[in-house]
Design a protein around this motif. Structure first.
Motif, PDB file in Angstrom:
ATOM      1  N   LEU A 116       0.890  -1.168  -0.107  1.00 12.00           N
ATOM      2  CA  LEU A 116      -0.318  -0.088   0.145  1.00 12.00           C
ATOM      3  C   LEU A 116       0.736   1.111  -0.023  1.00 12.00           C
ATOM      4  O   LEU A 116       2.020   1.662   0.638  1.00 12.00           O
ATOM      5  CB  LEU A 116      -0.689   0.035   1.183  1.00 12.00           C
ATOM      6  N   HIS A 117       0.822   1.887  -1.421  1.00 11.87           N
ATOM      7  CA  HIS A 117       1.846   3.159  -0.972  1.00 11.87           C
ATOM      8  C   HIS A 117       0.836   4.189  -1.367  1.00 11.87           C
ATOM      9  O   HIS A 117       0.147   5.130  -1.948  1.00 11.87           O
ATOM     10  CB  HIS A 117       2.323   2.797  -2.252  1.00 11.87           C
ATOM     11  N   LEU A 118       1.135   5.379  -0.500  1.00 12.13           N
ATOM     12  CA  LEU A 118       1.297   6.685   0.268  1.00 12.13           C
ATOM     13  C   LEU A 118       1.908   7.674  -1.199  1.00 12.13           C
ATOM     14  O   LEU A 118       2.353   7.505  -0.051  1.00 12.13           O
ATOM     15  CB  LEU A 118       0.888   7.310   1.618  1.00 12.13           C
ATOM     16  N   LEU A 119       2.026   8.258  -2.111  1.00 13.66           N
ATOM     17  CA  LEU A 119       2.729   8.810  -2.856  1.00 13.66           C
ATOM     18  C   LEU A 119       1.606  10.527  -1.995  1.00 13.66           C
ATOM     19  O   LEU A 119       1.348  10.666  -1.401  1.00 13.66           O
ATOM     20  CB  LEU A 119       1.979   8.695  -4.622  1.00 13.66           C
ATOM     21  N   GLY A 120       3.329  11.148  -3.371  1.00 16.75           N
ATOM     22  CA  GLY A 120       2.968  12.295  -3.233  1.00 16.75           C
ATOM     23  C   GLY A 120       1.371  12.778  -3.349  1.00 16.75           C
ATOM     24  O   GLY A 120       1.080  12.328  -4.351  1.00 16.75           O
ATOM     25  N   ASN A 121       1.095  14.317  -3.174  1.00 13.70           N
ATOM     26  CA  ASN A 121      -0.187  14.442  -3.547  1.00 13.70           C
ATOM     27  C   ASN A 121      -1.723  14.205  -3.187  1.00 13.70           C
ATOM     28  O   ASN A 121      -2.618  13.707  -4.161  1.00 13.70           O
ATOM     29  CB  ASN A 121      -0.127  14.667  -5.113  1.00 13.70           C
ATOM     30  N   ASN A 122      -1.384  13.664  -1.737  1.00 17.72           N
ATOM     31  CA  ASN A 122      -3.045  12.418  -1.371  1.00 17.72           C
ATOM     32  C   ASN A 122      -2.965  11.324  -2.861  1.00 17.72           C
ATOM     33  O   ASN A 122      -4.330  11.157  -2.431  1.00 17.72           O
ATOM     34  CB  ASN A 122      -3.797  13.515  -1.154  1.00 17.72           C
ATOM     35  N   GLU A 123      -2.007  10.982  -3.469  1.00 15.60           N
ATOM     36  CA  GLU A 123      -2.152   9.622  -4.028  1.00 15.60           C
ATOM     37  C   GLU A 123      -1.835   8.255  -3.830  1.00 15.60           C
ATOM     38  O   GLU A 123      -1.137   8.830  -2.900  1.00 15.60           O
ATOM     39  CB  GLU A 123      -1.192   9.608  -5.771  1.00 15.60           C
ATOM     40  N   VAL A 124      -2.973   7.352  -3.399  1.00 19.76           N
ATOM     41  CA  VAL A 124      -2.585   6.432  -3.048  1.00 19.76           C
ATOM     42  C   VAL A 124      -2.543   4.643  -4.061  1.00 19.76           C
ATOM     43  O   VAL A 124      -3.216   5.443  -4.975  1.00 19.76           O
ATOM     44  CB  VAL A 124      -3.857   5.813  -2.179  1.00 19.76           C
ATOM     45  N   PHE A 125      -1.581   4.285  -4.086  1.00 18.42           N
ATOM     46  CA  PHE A 125      -1.593   3.356  -5.168  1.00 18.42           C
ATOM     47  C   PHE A 125      -2.169   1.623  -4.244  1.00 18.42           C
ATOM     48  O   PHE A 125      -0.813   1.592  -2.815  1.00 18.42           O
ATOM     49  CB  PHE A 125      -0.089   3.042  -5.886  1.00 18.42           C
ATOM     50  N   LEU A 126      -2.096   0.863  -4.771  1.00 16.85           N
ATOM     51  CA  LEU A 126      -2.338  -0.484  -4.491  1.00 16.85           C
ATOM     52  C   LEU A 126      -1.100  -1.210  -5.125  1.00 16.85           C
ATOM     53  O   LEU A 126      -1.613  -1.911  -6.625  1.00 16.85           O
ATOM     54  CB  LEU A 126      -3.712  -1.563  -4.187  1.00 16.85           C
ATOM     55  N   ASP A 127      -0.422  -1.870  -5.263  1.00 14.19           N
ATOM     56  CA  ASP A 127       0.590  -2.544  -5.654  1.00 14.19           C
ATOM     57  C   ASP A 127      -0.307  -3.567  -7.159  1.00 14.19           C
ATOM     58  O   ASP A 127       0.132  -3.826  -8.059  1.00 14.19           O
ATOM     59  CB  ASP A 127       2.151  -2.977  -5.295  1.00 14.19           C
ATOM     60  N   GLU A 128      -1.010  -4.787  -6.387  1.00 13.96           N
ATOM     61  CA  GLU A 128      -1.449  -6.041  -7.120  1.00 13.96           C
ATOM     62  C   GLU A 128      -3.221  -5.840  -7.271  1.00 13.96           C
ATOM     63  O   GLU A 128      -3.729  -5.667  -6.344  1.00 13.96           O
ATOM     64  CB  GLU A 128      -0.911  -7.075  -6.933  1.00 13.96           C
ATOM     65  N   LYS A 129      -3.310  -6.524  -8.381  1.00 13.72           N
ATOM     66  CA  LYS A 129      -4.964  -6.131  -8.775  1.00 13.72           C
ATOM     67  C   LYS A 129      -5.845  -7.375  -7.507  1.00 13.72           C
ATOM     68  O   LYS A 129      -4.923  -8.178  -6.637  1.00 13.72           O
ATOM     69  CB  LYS A 129      -5.667  -6.782 -10.517  1.00 13.72           C
TER      70      LYS A 129
END
Ligand code: FAD
Ligand code: MG
Length: 348
Positions: free
Chosen positions: A152-165
């Motif tokens: 679970l990645h908390l990126l800059g600019n309040n963006e969030v990404f989960l690595d896998e489907k």
């Protein structure tokens, strides 16, 4: 929205003396509003203000938080992050980003006992949905692969990404704490000095009783559902401006072949956490911390959980084990009074 059963309030505030509590010698009843939100029964009681608009504002804020964080709402920020797992980052509201940051922090310090990407396992077990079942080993193995807060990645600019489907965030173990804190902020901004915020087990006791004395807070007997629905508490303590959050195995669960399967999942096994803990209550300043910790400390169990709790400033805990023993963190000694003699206070 998939509404599951209303969870029974886990800790309750002892109003025995409150109903006869006075301000300027006049008996005072709270201004009270309740409702079903965040998948639970919410009650706000104001003891020193009569303006309904204040409570309405709190309910609006709670609804806003639910709309951003619920996995049961299709266009919530969390649902959008989940839908885009393995595809692309999603920009979320600051509320959501803040809760995710806290969630990651508690995952890290608890070694994954608190696990915000627990969603695939929560769905698989379906506890509280009416479609509960014990999954196969193969199903659990496949879901476990999708559970890992490091992805679970908390990126800059309040963006969030989960690595896998098929990865899925589930904030059921932390968002009510945040909601309680936000409710508290509104009440303080409006000059409230005496109130109880109760979000189905997440209690925030704001200020003091109207007469200025501390709230008397009781911890519910976790064996209650096993003993004829008799509501009782096992102990009490005094507190002002304090959050009390409880996690237990006795509210959302189903039983099969004599085994109780409850809703707090151990991300290492894929099964509901199995240990001797019946309930764990966390006392803290901010409810978000208490909520994440109550879930983590339930999974960690008594020994590891107490060790972790002792390391965290401003946090006290009350563990109740299935053999009816009570273990409290060192700060609480002398402050927690047992009121049910079936329970025994232990020194860890
Ligand atoms: P806690 O111990 O605080 O949390 C347990 C919950 O956290 C589990 O139910 C699961 O969701 C998650 N969890 C399980 N294992 C772990 C783990 N190891 N680490 C981290 N988290 C874990 N319920 C409904 O039935 N219908 C709804 O529509 C609904 N909407 C909700 C919307 C929001 C925004 C939130 C926050 C919750 C919602 N809920 C809903 C869930 C419900 O209100 C409670 O949050 C949930 O039942 C558990 O809370 P708890 O305090 O009992 O336990
Ligand atoms: Mg919790």
């Amino acid at each position: 929205m998939n509404r599951r059963s209303i969870s029974v309030v886990i800790i309750f505030v002892i109003f025995v003396s409150l109903s006869s509590c006075t301000i300027d010698n006049k008996a005072i009843k709270p201004l009270s509003k309740d409702g079903f939100m965040l998948g639970t029964f919410v009650v706000i009681n104001l003891y020193d203000q009569k303006d309904e608009k204040i409570i309405d504002e709190v309910f609006e804020r709670l609804r806003e938080i639910e709309n951003r964080m619920s996995v049961n709402i299709e266009d919530s920020d969390i649902s959008l992050v989940n839908k885009n797992a393995g595809i692309k980052p999603v920009k979320v509201h600051q509320d959501v980003y803040y809760v995710l940051k806290k969630a990651k922090y508690y995952s890290e310090i608890s070694g994954g006992a608190f696990e915000p990407t627990i969603g695939p396992l929560v769905n698989l077990w379906g506890i509280g949905t009416g479609n509960e079942r014990v999954p196969s080993e193969e199903e659990i193995r496949k879901s476990l692969i999708k559970v890992d807060f490091n992805k679970l990645h908390l990126l800059g600019n309040n963006e969030v990404f989960l690595d896998e489907k098929d990865m899925m965030i589930d904030l059921g173990g932390i968002a009510k704490g945040y909601a309680a804190d936000e409710a508290k902020k509104i009440l303080l901004d409006r000059g409230v000095k005496s109130a109880i915020i109760d979000l189905g087990g997440n209690i925030y006791a704001l200020g003091s009783k109207p007469d200025g004395t501390p709230w008397r807070l009781g911890i519910q007997n976790p064996m209650i559902s096993r003993s004829r629905n008799k509501v009782s508490h096992i102990g009490i303590f005094d507190g002002k401006n304090i959050s009390v959050v409880t996690s237990g195995d006795y509210e959302r669960y189903f039983e099969e072949n004599g085994i109780r399967y409850h809703h707090i999942i151990d991300s290492k096994t894929g099964f509901p956490a199995r240990n001797n803990v019946a309930g764990i209550s966390v006392l803290s300043q901010d409810s978000i911390d208490g909520d994440a910790l109550s879930t983590a400390l339930f999974v960690l169990g008594l020994d590891e959980g107490l060790k972790l709790a002792e390391k965290i400033d401003g946090v006290d805990v009350i563990y109740i084990t299935k053999d009816m023993k009570i273990y409290i963190s060192s700060n609480l000694r002398g402050k927690f009074e047992i009121t049910n003699e079936e329970f025994e206070m232990m020194t860890p």
